[in-house]
Design a protein around this motif. Structure first.
Motif, PDB file in Angstrom:
ATOM      1  N   MET C  79       0.839  -1.189   0.000  1.00  0.00           N
ATOM      2  CA  MET C  79       0.000   0.000   0.000  1.00  0.00           C
ATOM      3  C   MET C  79       0.878   1.244   0.000  1.00  0.00           C
ATOM      4  O   MET C  79       1.880   1.323   0.700  1.00  0.00           O
ATOM      5  CB  MET C  79      -0.900  -0.016   1.238  1.00  0.00           C
ATOM      6  CG  MET C  79      -1.729   1.218   1.400  1.00  0.00           C
ATOM      7  SD  MET C  79      -3.487   0.807   1.482  1.00  0.00           S
ATOM      8  CE  MET C  79      -4.195   2.415   1.785  1.00  0.00           C
ATOM      9  N   PHE C  81       0.560   5.455   0.512  1.00  0.00           N
ATOM     10  CA  PHE C  81      -0.369   6.430   1.082  1.00  0.00           C
ATOM     11  C   PHE C  81      -0.150   7.807   0.469  1.00  0.00           C
ATOM     12  O   PHE C  81       0.915   8.120  -0.048  1.00  0.00           O
ATOM     13  CB  PHE C  81      -0.175   6.516   2.590  1.00  0.00           C
ATOM     14  CG  PHE C  81      -0.436   5.230   3.304  1.00  0.00           C
ATOM     15  CD1 PHE C  81      -1.666   5.003   3.898  1.00  0.00           C
ATOM     16  CD2 PHE C  81       0.530   4.235   3.373  1.00  0.00           C
ATOM     17  CE1 PHE C  81      -1.915   3.808   4.549  1.00  0.00           C
ATOM     18  CE2 PHE C  81       0.288   3.043   4.023  1.00  0.00           C
ATOM     19  CZ  PHE C  81      -0.942   2.830   4.613  1.00  0.00           C
ATOM     20  N   ALA C  83       0.215  10.645   2.022  1.00  0.00           N
ATOM     21  CA  ALA C  83       1.240  11.431   2.719  1.00  0.00           C
ATOM     22  C   ALA C  83       2.514  10.611   2.943  1.00  0.00           C
ATOM     23  O   ALA C  83       3.174  10.745   3.962  1.00  0.00           O
ATOM     24  CB  ALA C  83       0.687  11.955   4.032  1.00  0.00           C
ATOM     25  N   TYR C  84       2.858   9.768   2.015  1.00  0.00           N
ATOM     26  CA  TYR C  84       4.094   8.960   2.002  1.00  0.00           C
ATOM     27  C   TYR C  84       4.144   7.934   3.131  1.00  0.00           C
ATOM     28  O   TYR C  84       4.398   6.759   2.885  1.00  0.00           O
ATOM     29  CB  TYR C  84       5.364   9.821   2.057  1.00  0.00           C
ATOM     30  CG  TYR C  84       5.266  11.144   1.340  1.00  0.00           C
ATOM     31  CD1 TYR C  84       4.742  11.218   0.047  1.00  0.00           C
ATOM     32  CD2 TYR C  84       5.679  12.318   1.940  1.00  0.00           C
ATOM     33  CE1 TYR C  84       4.650  12.427  -0.617  1.00  0.00           C
ATOM     34  CE2 TYR C  84       5.592  13.538   1.284  1.00  0.00           C
ATOM     35  CZ  TYR C  84       5.066  13.580   0.006  1.00  0.00           C
ATOM     36  OH  TYR C  84       4.968  14.777  -0.632  1.00  0.00           O
ATOM     37  N   ALA C  85       3.984   8.423   4.415  1.00  0.00           N
ATOM     38  CA  ALA C  85       3.995   7.517   5.560  1.00  0.00           C
ATOM     39  C   ALA C  85       5.273   6.694   5.659  1.00  0.00           C
ATOM     40  O   ALA C  85       5.255   5.541   6.072  1.00  0.00           O
ATOM     41  CB  ALA C  85       2.767   6.586   5.540  1.00  0.00           C
ATOM     42  N   PHE C  87       8.612   5.597   7.547  1.00  0.00           N
ATOM     43  CA  PHE C  87       8.954   5.577   8.969  1.00  0.00           C
ATOM     44  C   PHE C  87      10.113   6.535   9.211  1.00  0.00           C
ATOM     45  O   PHE C  87      11.203   6.348   8.661  1.00  0.00           O
ATOM     46  CB  PHE C  87       9.327   4.161   9.397  1.00  0.00           C
ATOM     47  CG  PHE C  87       8.266   3.143   9.066  1.00  0.00           C
ATOM     48  CD1 PHE C  87       6.939   3.376   9.410  1.00  0.00           C
ATOM     49  CD2 PHE C  87       8.582   1.969   8.399  1.00  0.00           C
ATOM     50  CE1 PHE C  87       5.954   2.452   9.102  1.00  0.00           C
ATOM     51  CE2 PHE C  87       7.607   1.045   8.089  1.00  0.00           C
ATOM     52  CZ  PHE C  87       6.291   1.287   8.429  1.00  0.00           C
ATOM     53  N   PRO C  88       9.921   7.573  10.058  1.00  0.00           N
ATOM     54  CA  PRO C  88      10.924   8.634  10.150  1.00  0.00           C
ATOM     55  C   PRO C  88      12.215   8.200  10.838  1.00  0.00           C
ATOM     56  O   PRO C  88      13.240   8.827  10.665  1.00  0.00           O
ATOM     57  CB  PRO C  88      10.219   9.718  10.973  1.00  0.00           C
ATOM     58  CG  PRO C  88       9.214   8.975  11.779  1.00  0.00           C
ATOM     59  CD  PRO C  88       8.776   7.812  10.926  1.00  0.00           C
ATOM     60  N   PHE C 132      13.315  12.686   6.214  1.00  0.00           N
ATOM     61  CA  PHE C 132      13.209  14.147   6.271  1.00  0.00           C
ATOM     62  C   PHE C 132      14.241  14.834   5.388  1.00  0.00           C
ATOM     63  O   PHE C 132      14.179  16.040   5.178  1.00  0.00           O
ATOM     64  CB  PHE C 132      13.308  14.635   7.727  1.00  0.00           C
ATOM     65  CG  PHE C 132      14.693  14.617   8.304  1.00  0.00           C
ATOM     66  CD1 PHE C 132      15.505  15.747   8.225  1.00  0.00           C
ATOM     67  CD2 PHE C 132      15.192  13.489   8.925  1.00  0.00           C
ATOM     68  CE1 PHE C 132      16.780  15.739   8.762  1.00  0.00           C
ATOM     69  CE2 PHE C 132      16.471  13.474   9.452  1.00  0.00           C
ATOM     70  CZ  PHE C 132      17.267  14.599   9.370  1.00  0.00           C
ATOM     71  N   ARG C 146       9.060   0.469  -1.019  1.00  0.00           N
ATOM     72  CA  ARG C 146       8.799  -0.244   0.226  1.00  0.00           C
ATOM     73  C   ARG C 146       7.593  -1.181   0.065  1.00  0.00           C
ATOM     74  O   ARG C 146       7.599  -2.322   0.525  1.00  0.00           O
ATOM     75  CB  ARG C 146       8.543   0.764   1.343  1.00  0.00           C
ATOM     76  CG  ARG C 146       8.232   0.112   2.680  1.00  0.00           C
ATOM     77  CD  ARG C 146       7.997   1.143   3.757  1.00  0.00           C
ATOM     78  NE  ARG C 146       6.759   1.883   3.546  1.00  0.00           N
ATOM     79  CZ  ARG C 146       6.301   2.825   4.361  1.00  0.00           C
ATOM     80  NH1 ARG C 146       7.004   3.166   5.425  1.00  0.00           N
ATOM     81  NH2 ARG C 146       5.168   3.440   4.110  1.00  0.00           N
ATOM     82  N   ALA C 147       6.550  -0.658  -0.619  1.00  0.00           N
ATOM     83  CA  ALA C 147       5.345  -1.472  -0.805  1.00  0.00           C
ATOM     84  C   ALA C 147       5.618  -2.657  -1.730  1.00  0.00           C
ATOM     85  O   ALA C 147       5.045  -3.729  -1.559  1.00  0.00           O
ATOM     86  CB  ALA C 147       4.222  -0.605  -1.358  1.00  0.00           C
TER      87      ALA C 147
END
Lengths: 275, 307, 351
Positions: C79, C81, C83-85, C87-88, C132, C146-147
């Protein structure tokens, strides 16, 4: 994915609620037991009828008001001036305003006692009035972080620099600008800071005790050593007062003067033209 | 010390920094600094100078000569014991406050509790974190004191004698329990922004990639929250370290944490050496600066992720 | 043979039904877009496929397996998203490798796969960066990698381009489509942007108030919309009210002008709506255009290669596009003019 009843969260909230509410209930319940055998508000009556309660509370209230007044006189023009003319200096001014958070009150008053003691260039502690002044100065310092933040946030909410330029371009003098425009627009921010200052200094113990002032904080400690039921009554009253002060602080902090902005500029411009 | 209710940083991108505004003012700017003179003068006279006086006194002997002796004397048994007691008490109360405050914040923000409950608890926390000092001690005496409500109910209804277990409200754990009343709400208030910054998409992304809720917390949730939690722990530590009125109201002057020792020194020079008192104050300032600075560093690190 | 199937899927939040009787089957390797305005239920359908919402009724199947009650982490779905989502706390390589680590794949295999994915999205050198430190477009490509890394059965994209700048939006959507074709992965793409949906999809599902209004290829959706909503939502459209004269033979009347549609209108009511795209209308006569209407020129916008003319025809405002020709100046405002159109290009809209 099924949404189950949040057992874990509910349990945490219930435990926290028990921890927070039981002491309040216990203090209240205890305060009602002054008269053996039945519940009464005798402890509260006893507190209110004590001359010392009235005199120390009055003393602390006066000292708090003085600190609020002095704090506002110190912070409002500074915050305004820094936003208007010295924006580069703002980090320094703000940093200084936060310093009292890392200097414990007991250290602050220690410094005051040494610097303004016998034989100093400014022996404030030598006279009763001088000591009172020193207490107020201490309260101004203790409440500075909150006062500055409240006022500075209030000024951030309205664009103070543009507002000033607008007023001046319409012919208002600097003084008129401050009195008619800036002050009314940050009034609720100042009041919000004032309530915080009040809640910090009214029951303050360390400064008052070490400066030997007949203030409310030392009176409460003394009462705690001498009496059993009155302190519980005081705890309840003080919690209610803290709640009141915080509610008032919140109410004023959240008030936005937005809609009033334009009419005020116009009215001030017309008055200054009439001069 | 009271809490600043919200954890927001000051916004530096304020409108006054617009270019082109400075030019017409530069000409009349020479005397601008006069406007902040009262502020700086006041702070110098009533904050910086007094503190500086103590700090420089800490490095002098009673005749006024420079020395490190006072700093070295801080390790003398009575003073070192006080520091150790203060550090342990602050650590314990901050640790308990951090854990309970974080759990409470989790329950309220992520745990599926209704919104009104969250608002109610937040408002209460604003009050409770400012409800420190003498009245708080009184409320706890009425609760956990020898005749306190909880003590009595446990004894009469459950046959459990709290004070037979070694517990006393006027001892280490009693103080830690009392401090929790302002520590937990403070933690809730300062950790809330970080907890709200944990976006649901992260959890969903992790789940869609096959992670269990536990794996999400271990690999993403906990590491993201860690700097904030640690920073807030330090804030709570400093908060506890400076607490004095609550201790006096509970124990008189018998529980000699550092602020109490300093309090007694100011009252009656119990150390028989004023300069050693200055060193004591310097030690407090040092610990406060250390924990607060680390708090700010960790907070800015955490905020980098909140974008 | 369909790979992903949704059978009579319904979703209600309390009394509010957001998805009503949704049916769809997607073939393996197909790229299907859900297109519709916000609140039409498209994201809810996607989230039900992902497992973040459970259907109130109906069934969802992937590759013959009923996944309706399966938790999201058991579905093997990728999936992306809005807003990218990302993991920071993890760098790019760790983000991409997250699903593989969760699946306890050996480290060497993870590294190889991460490298392969980073090459696929063209960000091989940025593995050590943290989210970031990346631009929005880069973050979204990492989210895509990643997905895709755990080789999901289905790829779900939830408005992945709407947070990006217009320029990057176009280039990234082409990149998404090319990667999708390269991997042959079954994909569902949710968007409210019709141009996006038209340009990259094999098929489009136009959704409206929780219902799939029309399912078809981009060409069908644009040229043969079956409902008034689809016709209006996709592309610009002119509407004309017409009165049915002879339903069986398809005779209608627009204003005072009779028009022969040459198709049966059985079942339609007394009054119908005719729709026509700006590009099928010609100013003046043209070969093969058997319907002629007259009107008044109200407005002329010179847009460069195209001239957009607004006319008043039988009480309706009609937009039409003509190509710019250096030898013919645009028509003057306020003059009378005729327009012509082929009868087969007039769409009859059912409400």
């Amino acid at each position: 994915m099924k949404r189950r009843f949040p057992i874990f969260s509910t349990l945490i909230v219930l435990l926290a609620a028990a921890y927070f509410l039981i002491p309040l209930f216990a203090a209240f319940e205890f305060s009602l037991h002054m008269k053996r055998g039945y519940l009464s508000f005798a402890a509260y009556r006893s507190v209110f009828h004590s001359d010392e309660f009235i005199s120390t509370l009055t003393f602390s209230a006066v000292a708090s008001f003085a600190a609020i007044l002095l704090g506002a006189i110190l912070v409002v023009p500074t915050a305004y001036w820094v936003r208007l003319r010295l924006p580069k200096l703002r980090p320094v001014v703000e940093f200084l305003s936060l310093l009292p958070l890392i200097i414990p009150p007991v250290v602050l008053v220690f410094g005051h006692l040494r610097l303004f003691g016998t034989g100093s260039f400014l022996p404030l502690t030598m006279s009763e009035m001088g000591t009172n002044i020193l207490l107020v100065m201490g309260y101004v310092i203790l409440s500075l972080p909150y006062m500055f933040r409240a006022v500075d946030n209030g000024m951030a909410a309205i664009d103070i620099a543009t507002l000033t330029e607008a007023a001046e371009s319409l012919g208002a003098s600097r003084w008129r600008t401050i009195v008619d425009i800036i002050f009314p627009n940050v009034r609720s921010a100042i009041v919000s800071g004032a309530f915080l200052t009040f809640s910090i200094s009214l029951g303050e113990f360390v400064l008052a005790s070490l400066l030997n002032r007949p203030a409310f904080g030392p009176y409460m400690v003394q009462l705690g050593q001498d009496r059993a039921y009155e302190p519980a009554a005081l705890a309840i009253m003080s919690f209610a007062l803290t709640w009141l002060l915080m509610a008032a602080m919140q109410a004023f902090a959240n008030r936005k003067p937005g809609q009033r902005l334009l009419p005020r500029i116009r009215s001030s411009a017309s008055t200054s033209k009439a001069q | 010390m009271t809490a600043i209710p919200d954890g927001t940083t000051t916004d530096l991108s304020s409108p006054e920094q617009r270019p082109g505004r400075a030019s017409p003012r530069a000409a009349r700017g020479r005397w601008d600094w006069l406007g902040v003179l009262p502020y700086f003068a006041f702070l110098t006279l009533f904050l910086i100078w007094p503190v500086f006086y103590l700090v420089s006194g800490a490095f002098q002997d009673q005749a006024g000569h420079f020395t490190f002796q006072n700093i070295l004397d801080l390790s003398s048994p009575s003073i070192a014991t006080s520091y150790w007691l203060s550090i342990r008490l602050s650590f314990a109360s901050a640790a308990i406050g951090t854990v309970t405050g974080t759990l409470l914040a989790y329950a309220l923000i992520l745990g599926g509790m209704p919104k009104w409950l969250r608002n109610a608890v937040t408002t209460f926390s604003g009050v409770a974190s400012n409800f420190a000092g003498v009245p708080l001690a009184f409320a706890f005496i009425a609760t956990f004191g020898r005749l306190g409500l909880v003590t009595v109910v446990l004894r009469d209804a459950f046959g459990f004698n709290l004070y037979a277990t070694g517990f006393s409200l006027f001892s280490f754990w009693g103080l830690a329990l009392t401090y929790l009343y302002f520590q937990m709400p403070l933690m809730l208030l300062v950790i809330t922004p970080a907890m709200e910054g944990l976006r649901t998409e992260w959890r969903e992304a992790a789940e869609s990639l096959g992670a269990s809720p536990f794996q999400f917390w271990r690999m993403v949730g906990a590491p993201v929250l860690a700097p904030s939690v640690l920073g807030c722990f330090l804030l709570l530590f400093a908060n506890a370290f400076g607490t004095l009125a609550t201790v006096i109201a509970l124990t008189g002057s018998n529980f000699s944490v550092v602020p109490i020792l300093l309090f007694q020194q100011i009252r009656g020079n119990v150390l028989y050496n004023p300069n050693l008192g200055y060193a004591l104050a310097l030690g407090m300032i040092f610990i406060m600066i250390f924990s607060n600075t680390l708090y700010l560093v960790l907070r800015s690190r955490a905020e980098r992720w909140q974008k | 043979m369909s790979f992903l199937t949704l059978n009579s899927v319904k979703k209600a939040f309390g009394a509010n039904t957001v998805v009503k009787d949704f049916n769809l089957s997607v073939a393996q390797g197909e790229f299907v877009s859900f297109l519709g305005p916000s609140g039409c239920g498209k994201t809810t359908v996607l989230r039900m496929v992902a497992g973040f919402e459970t259907p109130t009724s109906g069934a969802i199947g992937i590759d013959g397996q009923d996944v309706t009650r399966l938790r999201p982490n058991q579905r093997n779905i990728g999936m992306v998203f809005q807003a990218y989502a990302l993991f920071p706390n993890l760098n790019v390589a760790q983000n991409v490798g997250f699903g593989l680590r969760v699946a306890r794949m050996p480290k060497a295999e993870i590294d190889a796969r991460v490298d392969e994915m980073l090459r696929l999205i063209g960000l091989r050198d940025l593995g050590e960066r943290y989210p970031f430190q990346l631009s929005g477009g880069q973050q979204q490509r990492v989210a895509l990698a990643r997905a895709l890394a755990p080789k999901p059965r289905v790829l779900l994209l939830d408005e992945p381009l709407s947070a990006l700048d217009a320029k990057i939006r176009v280039s990234l959507r082409e990149e998404i489509r090319s990667i999708q074709k390269q991997l042959g992965i079954t994909t569902i793409f949710v968007t409210h942007d019709q141009e996006e949906a038209l340009s990259i999809s094999d098929r489009i599902v136009v959704m409206h108030q929780g219902i799939a209004d029309q399912v078809g290829t981009p060409f069908e959706i644009y040229n043969r919309p079956t409902t008034r909503f689809v016709a209006q939502f996709v592309g610009t459209l002119n509407l004309l009210d017409a009165r049915v004269l002879d339903a069986a033979r398809g005779h209608v009347q627009v204003g005072e002008t009779p028009v022969a549609l040459n198709r049966s209108l059985n079942g339609a009511g007394e009054a119908i709506s005719l729709a026509l795209r700006p590009e099928v209308i010609a100013l003046g006569q043209r070969e093969g255009h058997d319907v002629t209407l007259s009107g008044l020129i109200r407005d002329v916008n010179f847009l460069g290669s195209v001239i957009r003319v607004r006319m008043e025809v039988a009480g309706h405002s009609i937009s039409l596009d003509t190509f710019n020709r250096p030898d013919a100046p645009p028509p003057a405002v306020g003059t009378k003019a005729e327009i012509s159109v082929a009868a087969r290009d007039l769409l009859v809209l059912a409400d």
